[in-house]
Design a protein around this motif. Structure first.
Motif, PDB file in Angstrom:
ATOM      1  N   LEU A  25       1.454 -40.540 -32.980  1.00 13.78           N
ATOM      2  CA  LEU A  25       2.643 -41.350 -32.780  1.00 13.78           C
ATOM      3  C   LEU A  25       2.244 -42.785 -32.513  1.00 13.78           C
ATOM      4  O   LEU A  25       1.301 -43.062 -31.785  1.00 13.78           O
ATOM      5  CB  LEU A  25       3.474 -40.822 -31.603  1.00 13.78           C
ATOM      6  CG  LEU A  25       4.163 -39.497 -31.812  1.00 13.78           C
ATOM      7  CD1 LEU A  25       4.964 -39.124 -30.573  1.00 13.78           C
ATOM      8  CD2 LEU A  25       5.072 -39.529 -33.018  1.00 13.78           C
ATOM      9  N   GLU A  26       2.997 -43.705 -33.110  1.00 19.54           N
ATOM     10  CA  GLU A  26       2.736 -45.123 -32.902  1.00 19.54           C
ATOM     11  C   GLU A  26       3.341 -45.552 -31.564  1.00 19.54           C
ATOM     12  O   GLU A  26       4.499 -45.267 -31.281  1.00 19.54           O
ATOM     13  CB  GLU A  26       3.382 -45.918 -34.038  1.00 19.54           C
ATOM     14  CG  GLU A  26       3.316 -47.407 -33.870  1.00 19.54           C
ATOM     15  CD  GLU A  26       4.174 -48.137 -34.891  1.00 19.54           C
ATOM     16  OE1 GLU A  26       4.354 -49.343 -34.716  1.00 19.54           O
ATOM     17  OE2 GLU A  26       4.673 -47.505 -35.820  1.00 19.54           O
ATOM     18  N   THR A  27       2.546 -46.186 -30.744  1.00 16.75           N
ATOM     19  CA  THR A  27       3.079 -46.702 -29.487  1.00 16.75           C
ATOM     20  C   THR A  27       3.622 -48.099 -29.725  1.00 16.75           C
ATOM     21  O   THR A  27       3.035 -48.884 -30.461  1.00 16.75           O
ATOM     22  CB  THR A  27       1.995 -46.749 -28.392  1.00 16.75           C
ATOM     23  OG1 THR A  27       0.771 -47.180 -28.957  1.00 16.75           O
ATOM     24  CG2 THR A  27       1.812 -45.428 -27.728  1.00 16.75           C
ATOM     25  N   VAL A  28       4.758 -48.360 -29.118  1.00 13.12           N
ATOM     26  CA  VAL A  28       5.385 -49.670 -29.266  1.00 13.12           C
ATOM     27  C   VAL A  28       5.559 -50.270 -27.882  1.00 13.12           C
ATOM     28  O   VAL A  28       5.555 -49.566 -26.877  1.00 13.12           O
ATOM     29  CB  VAL A  28       6.749 -49.564 -29.980  1.00 13.12           C
ATOM     30  CG1 VAL A  28       6.587 -49.047 -31.390  1.00 13.12           C
ATOM     31  CG2 VAL A  28       7.709 -48.684 -29.223  1.00 13.12           C
TER      32      VAL A  28
END
Length: 122
Positions: free
Chosen positions: A17-20
Motif C-alpha cells: 500500500l502506498e503511504t500518503v
C-alpha cells in the motif's frame, strides 16, 4: 474464520500500500465525501427540516451544513485517535487481539443467524 486463528497471531499491515501524507489523505477524504451521492441526499433530506423559509435559506443551509460537517469530523478524529491507540496497545498483546477476533467472529455469526431466523414484517 476469526475464532480459529492462532492465538499468537501478529497484527499484519497490508503489503504494497502506498503511504500518503496527512494533507493528501485529508484532501482525498473531502473529495470522496463531497462526491458521495449519499451525502447530498442526507443534506437535502435532513437540513431543510431546520430551515426557516422566511429568512435567507442559502445562508442557513451553509451554516447548518458547516455545523454538521464540523461535528462529524470531530467525531471521526476522536474515533481515529482512540483506534490508533487501541491498535498500538493490541500490538503488544497478541492474545488479547486473538480474543477480540474470536469475539468479533462470534458476533458476526450471531448477527447472521438472527437475520436468518428473523420474521419478515409485512
Amino acid at each position: 474464520m476469526a475464532w480459529l486463528q492462532d492465538t499468537e497471531a501478529e497484527i499484519v499491515d497490508p503489503v504494497g500500500l502506498e503511504t500518503v501524507g496527512v494533507g493528501r489523505a485529508f484532501r482525498q477524504g473531502i473529495i470522496v465525501e463531497a462526491l458521495n451521492p449519499k451525502t447530498a441526499a442526507f443534506f437535502l433530506a435532513f437540513i431543510p427540516q431546520f430551515i426557516d423559509p422566511t429568512a435567507d435559506v442559502a445562508r442557513q443551509f451553509v451554516i447548518l451544513g458547516t455545523i454538521s460537517v464540523a461535528l462529524n469530523t470531530a467525531a471521526d478524529v476522536v474515533v481515529t485517535h482512540w483506534a490508533a491507540k487501541a491498535k498500538a496497545g493490541l500490538a503488544k498483546r497478541p492474545s488479547a487481539l486473538a480474543k477480540m477476533r474470536q469475539l468479533s467472529g462470534a458476533a458476526m455469526c450471531t448477527l447472521g443467524a438472527s437475520l436468518l431466523v428473523a420474521r419478515r414484517a409485512g
